[in-house]
Design a protein around this motif. Structure first.
Motif, PDB file in Angstrom:
ATOM      1  N   GLU A 137      39.501  31.314  83.237  1.00  0.00           N
ATOM      2  CA  GLU A 137      40.823  31.207  83.861  1.00  0.00           C
ATOM      3  C   GLU A 137      41.814  30.472  82.959  1.00  0.00           C
ATOM      4  OE1 GLU A 137      42.117  32.160  86.986  1.00  0.00           O
ATOM      5  OE2 GLU A 137      40.312  33.368  87.292  1.00  0.00           O
ATOM      6  N   LEU A 138      41.317  29.492  82.209  1.00  0.00           N
ATOM      7  CA  LEU A 138      42.169  28.685  81.334  1.00  0.00           C
ATOM      8  C   LEU A 138      42.391  29.331  79.974  1.00  0.00           C
ATOM      9  CD1 LEU A 138      40.576  25.191  82.038  1.00  0.00           C
ATOM     10  CD2 LEU A 138      42.794  26.018  82.874  1.00  0.00           C
ATOM     11  N   GLY A 139      41.557  30.314  79.640  1.00  0.00           N
ATOM     12  CA  GLY A 139      41.655  30.942  78.328  1.00  0.00           C
ATOM     13  C   GLY A 139      41.092  30.082  77.215  1.00  0.00           C
ATOM     14  N   VAL A 140      40.086  29.264  77.554  1.00  0.00           N
ATOM     15  CA  VAL A 140      39.408  28.439  76.561  1.00  0.00           C
ATOM     16  C   VAL A 140      37.931  28.773  76.592  1.00  0.00           C
ATOM     17  CG1 VAL A 140      41.085  26.551  76.780  1.00  0.00           C
ATOM     18  CG2 VAL A 140      38.974  26.471  78.118  1.00  0.00           C
ATOM     19  N   SER A 141      37.213  28.344  75.576  1.00  0.00           N
ATOM     20  CA  SER A 141      35.778  28.599  75.553  1.00  0.00           C
ATOM     21  C   SER A 141      35.052  27.632  76.492  1.00  0.00           C
ATOM     22  CB  SER A 141      35.225  28.449  74.133  1.00  0.00           C
ATOM     23  OG  SER A 141      35.242  27.090  73.742  1.00  0.00           O
ATOM     24  N   VAL A 142      33.876  28.042  76.894  1.00  0.00           N
ATOM     25  CA  VAL A 142      33.033  27.171  77.712  1.00  0.00           C
ATOM     26  C   VAL A 142      32.690  25.908  76.933  1.00  0.00           C
ATOM     27  CG1 VAL A 142      30.829  26.992  78.936  1.00  0.00           C
ATOM     28  CG2 VAL A 142      32.132  29.113  79.028  1.00  0.00           C
ATOM     29  N   ALA A 143      32.549  26.039  75.615  1.00  0.00           N
ATOM     30  CA  ALA A 143      32.244  24.876  74.773  1.00  0.00           C
ATOM     31  C   ALA A 143      33.355  23.833  74.847  1.00  0.00           C
ATOM     32  CB  ALA A 143      32.019  25.312  73.326  1.00  0.00           C
ATOM     33  N   VAL A 144      34.597  24.281  74.861  1.00  0.00           N
ATOM     34  CA  VAL A 144      35.731  23.351  74.957  1.00  0.00           C
ATOM     35  C   VAL A 144      35.692  22.622  76.297  1.00  0.00           C
ATOM     36  CG1 VAL A 144      38.252  23.221  75.197  1.00  0.00           C
ATOM     37  CG2 VAL A 144      37.240  24.553  73.354  1.00  0.00           C
ATOM     38  N   LEU A 145      35.545  23.367  77.379  1.00  0.00           N
ATOM     39  CA  LEU A 145      35.506  22.742  78.701  1.00  0.00           C
ATOM     40  C   LEU A 145      34.280  21.840  78.837  1.00  0.00           C
ATOM     41  CD1 LEU A 145      36.830  22.430  81.452  1.00  0.00           C
ATOM     42  CD2 LEU A 145      35.560  24.455  82.208  1.00  0.00           C
ATOM     43  N   GLY A 146      33.151  22.293  78.345  1.00  0.00           N
ATOM     44  CA  GLY A 146      31.936  21.493  78.418  1.00  0.00           C
ATOM     45  C   GLY A 146      32.059  20.184  77.657  1.00  0.00           C
ATOM     46  N   SER A 147      32.647  20.236  76.486  1.00  0.00           N
ATOM     47  CA  SER A 147      32.802  19.000  75.712  1.00  0.00           C
ATOM     48  C   SER A 147      33.776  18.049  76.387  1.00  0.00           C
ATOM     49  CB  SER A 147      33.223  19.297  74.275  1.00  0.00           C
ATOM     50  OG  SER A 147      34.489  19.902  74.224  1.00  0.00           O
ATOM     51  N   LEU A 148      34.793  18.582  77.048  1.00  0.00           N
ATOM     52  CA  LEU A 148      35.708  17.729  77.804  1.00  0.00           C
ATOM     53  C   LEU A 148      34.971  17.055  78.961  1.00  0.00           C
ATOM     54  CD1 LEU A 148      38.675  16.803  78.218  1.00  0.00           C
ATOM     55  CD2 LEU A 148      38.945  18.765  79.717  1.00  0.00           C
ATOM     56  N   GLU A 149      34.129  17.815  79.650  1.00  0.00           N
ATOM     57  CA  GLU A 149      33.377  17.271  80.785  1.00  0.00           C
ATOM     58  C   GLU A 149      32.269  16.310  80.355  1.00  0.00           C
ATOM     59  OE1 GLU A 149      31.983  20.156  83.584  1.00  0.00           O
ATOM     60  OE2 GLU A 149      34.008  20.831  84.073  1.00  0.00           O
ATOM     61  N   ARG A 150      31.847  16.364  79.119  1.00  0.00           N
ATOM     62  CA  ARG A 150      30.856  15.409  78.608  1.00  0.00           C
ATOM     63  C   ARG A 150      31.522  14.179  78.003  1.00  0.00           C
ATOM     64  NH1 ARG A 150      28.940  20.171  76.793  1.00  0.00           N
ATOM     65  NH2 ARG A 150      29.656  19.766  74.660  1.00  0.00           N
ATOM     66  N   GLY A 151      32.825  14.239  77.846  1.00  0.00           N
ATOM     67  CA  GLY A 151      33.542  13.112  77.269  1.00  0.00           C
ATOM     68  C   GLY A 151      33.461  13.059  75.760  1.00  0.00           C
ATOM     69  N   THR A 152      33.087  14.177  75.143  1.00  0.00           N
ATOM     70  CA  THR A 152      32.970  14.202  73.696  1.00  0.00           C
ATOM     71  C   THR A 152      34.180  14.841  73.023  1.00  0.00           C
ATOM     72  OG1 THR A 152      31.749  16.297  73.765  1.00  0.00           O
ATOM     73  CG2 THR A 152      30.450  14.244  73.745  1.00  0.00           C
ATOM     74  N   ARG A 153      35.101  15.328  73.805  1.00  0.00           N
ATOM     75  CA  ARG A 153      36.312  15.959  73.276  1.00  0.00           C
ATOM     76  C   ARG A 153      37.484  15.012  73.448  1.00  0.00           C
ATOM     77  NH1 ARG A 153      37.742  20.875  71.801  1.00  0.00           N
ATOM     78  NH2 ARG A 153      39.927  21.464  71.929  1.00  0.00           N
ATOM     79  N   ARG A 154      38.307  14.937  72.433  1.00  0.00           N
ATOM     80  CA  ARG A 154      39.527  14.129  72.499  1.00  0.00           C
ATOM     81  C   ARG A 154      40.427  14.671  73.614  1.00  0.00           C
ATOM     82  NH1 ARG A 154      44.528  14.229  69.303  1.00  0.00           N
ATOM     83  NH2 ARG A 154      45.396  12.139  69.417  1.00  0.00           N
ATOM     84  N   ASN A 155      41.000  13.771  74.389  1.00  0.00           N
ATOM     85  CA  ASN A 155      41.861  14.180  75.494  1.00  0.00           C
ATOM     86  C   ASN A 155      43.086  14.932  74.980  1.00  0.00           C
ATOM     87  OD1 ASN A 155      40.098  12.868  77.157  1.00  0.00           O
ATOM     88  ND2 ASN A 155      41.337  11.052  77.382  1.00  0.00           N
ATOM     89  N   ASP A 156      43.329  16.080  75.545  1.00  0.00           N
ATOM     90  CA  ASP A 156      44.461  16.924  75.184  1.00  0.00           C
ATOM     91  C   ASP A 156      45.331  17.076  76.432  1.00  0.00           C
ATOM     92  OD1 ASP A 156      46.233  18.963  74.594  1.00  0.00           O
ATOM     93  OD2 ASP A 156      44.712  20.374  73.912  1.00  0.00           O
ATOM     94  N   PRO A 157      46.470  16.378  76.474  1.00  0.00           N
ATOM     95  CA  PRO A 157      47.329  16.431  77.671  1.00  0.00           C
ATOM     96  C   PRO A 157      47.716  17.851  78.076  1.00  0.00           C
ATOM     97  CG  PRO A 157      48.052  14.673  76.235  1.00  0.00           C
ATOM     98  CD  PRO A 157      47.009  15.456  75.480  1.00  0.00           C
ATOM     99  N   LYS A 158      47.940  18.725  77.104  1.00  0.00           N
ATOM    100  CA  LYS A 158      48.309  20.109  77.433  1.00  0.00           C
ATOM    101  C   LYS A 158      47.175  20.801  78.193  1.00  0.00           C
ATOM    102  CE  LYS A 158      49.879  24.401  75.323  1.00  0.00           C
ATOM    103  NZ  LYS A 158      50.184  25.096  74.073  1.00  0.00           N
ATOM    104  N   LEU A 159      45.947  20.648  77.706  1.00  0.00           N
ATOM    105  CA  LEU A 159      44.790  21.246  78.371  1.00  0.00           C
ATOM    106  C   LEU A 159      44.570  20.604  79.739  1.00  0.00           C
ATOM    107  CD1 LEU A 159      42.342  23.101  78.479  1.00  0.00           C
ATOM    108  CD2 LEU A 159      41.071  21.376  77.168  1.00  0.00           C
ATOM    109  N   LEU A 160      44.722  19.293  79.828  1.00  0.00           N
ATOM    110  CA  LEU A 160      44.532  18.616  81.112  1.00  0.00           C
ATOM    111  C   LEU A 160      45.568  19.081  82.135  1.00  0.00           C
ATOM    112  CD1 LEU A 160      43.710  15.029  79.844  1.00  0.00           C
ATOM    113  CD2 LEU A 160      42.122  16.712  80.818  1.00  0.00           C
ATOM    114  N   LYS A 161      46.784  19.343  81.700  1.00  0.00           N
ATOM    115  CA  LYS A 161      47.816  19.853  82.614  1.00  0.00           C
ATOM    116  C   LYS A 161      47.471  21.258  83.088  1.00  0.00           C
ATOM    117  CE  LYS A 161      51.450  16.868  80.912  1.00  0.00           C
ATOM    118  NZ  LYS A 161      52.660  16.720  80.134  1.00  0.00           N
ATOM    119  N   LEU A 162      46.929  22.082  82.186  1.00  0.00           N
ATOM    120  CA  LEU A 162      46.488  23.423  82.578  1.00  0.00           C
ATOM    121  C   LEU A 162      45.357  23.352  83.608  1.00  0.00           C
ATOM    122  CD1 LEU A 162      46.399  25.300  79.146  1.00  0.00           C
ATOM    123  CD2 LEU A 162      47.917  25.781  81.066  1.00  0.00           C
ATOM    124  N   ILE A 163      44.421  22.448  83.370  1.00  0.00           N
ATOM    125  CA  ILE A 163      43.299  22.282  84.298  1.00  0.00           C
ATOM    126  C   ILE A 163      43.806  21.838  85.661  1.00  0.00           C
ATOM    127  CG2 ILE A 163      41.259  20.862  84.811  1.00  0.00           C
ATOM    128  CD1 ILE A 163      40.706  20.885  81.744  1.00  0.00           C
TER     129      ILE A 163
END
Length: 70
Positions: A27-53
């Protein structure tokens, strides 16, 4: 907000709204790896992506990123 807290909130809201990681990533147009890394806390916070979520989960950005002290 620390990555771990944000990761927990993203995961919790995603599950609360009934999305799997795969569904929300699509739905967001991102890979599962991107979302998974965000949910594991291993991805740098991206305000644009967080706003989309937040938008896709029908919550405010502030609700997603703000931890309320109880």
């Amino acid at each position: 907000m620390e990555n771990d807290q944000l990761a927990q909130r993203v995961r919790a809201f995603r599950k609360l709204k009934g999305y799997t990681q795969i569904e929300l990533a699509e739905e967001l147009g991102v890979s599962v790896a991107v979302l998974g890394s965000l949910e594991r806390g291993t991805r740098r916070n991206d305000p644009k992506l967080l706003k989309l979520i937040a938008n896709k989960l029908d919550i405010s950005y502030e609700e997603l990123v703000t931890v309320r002290e109880e």
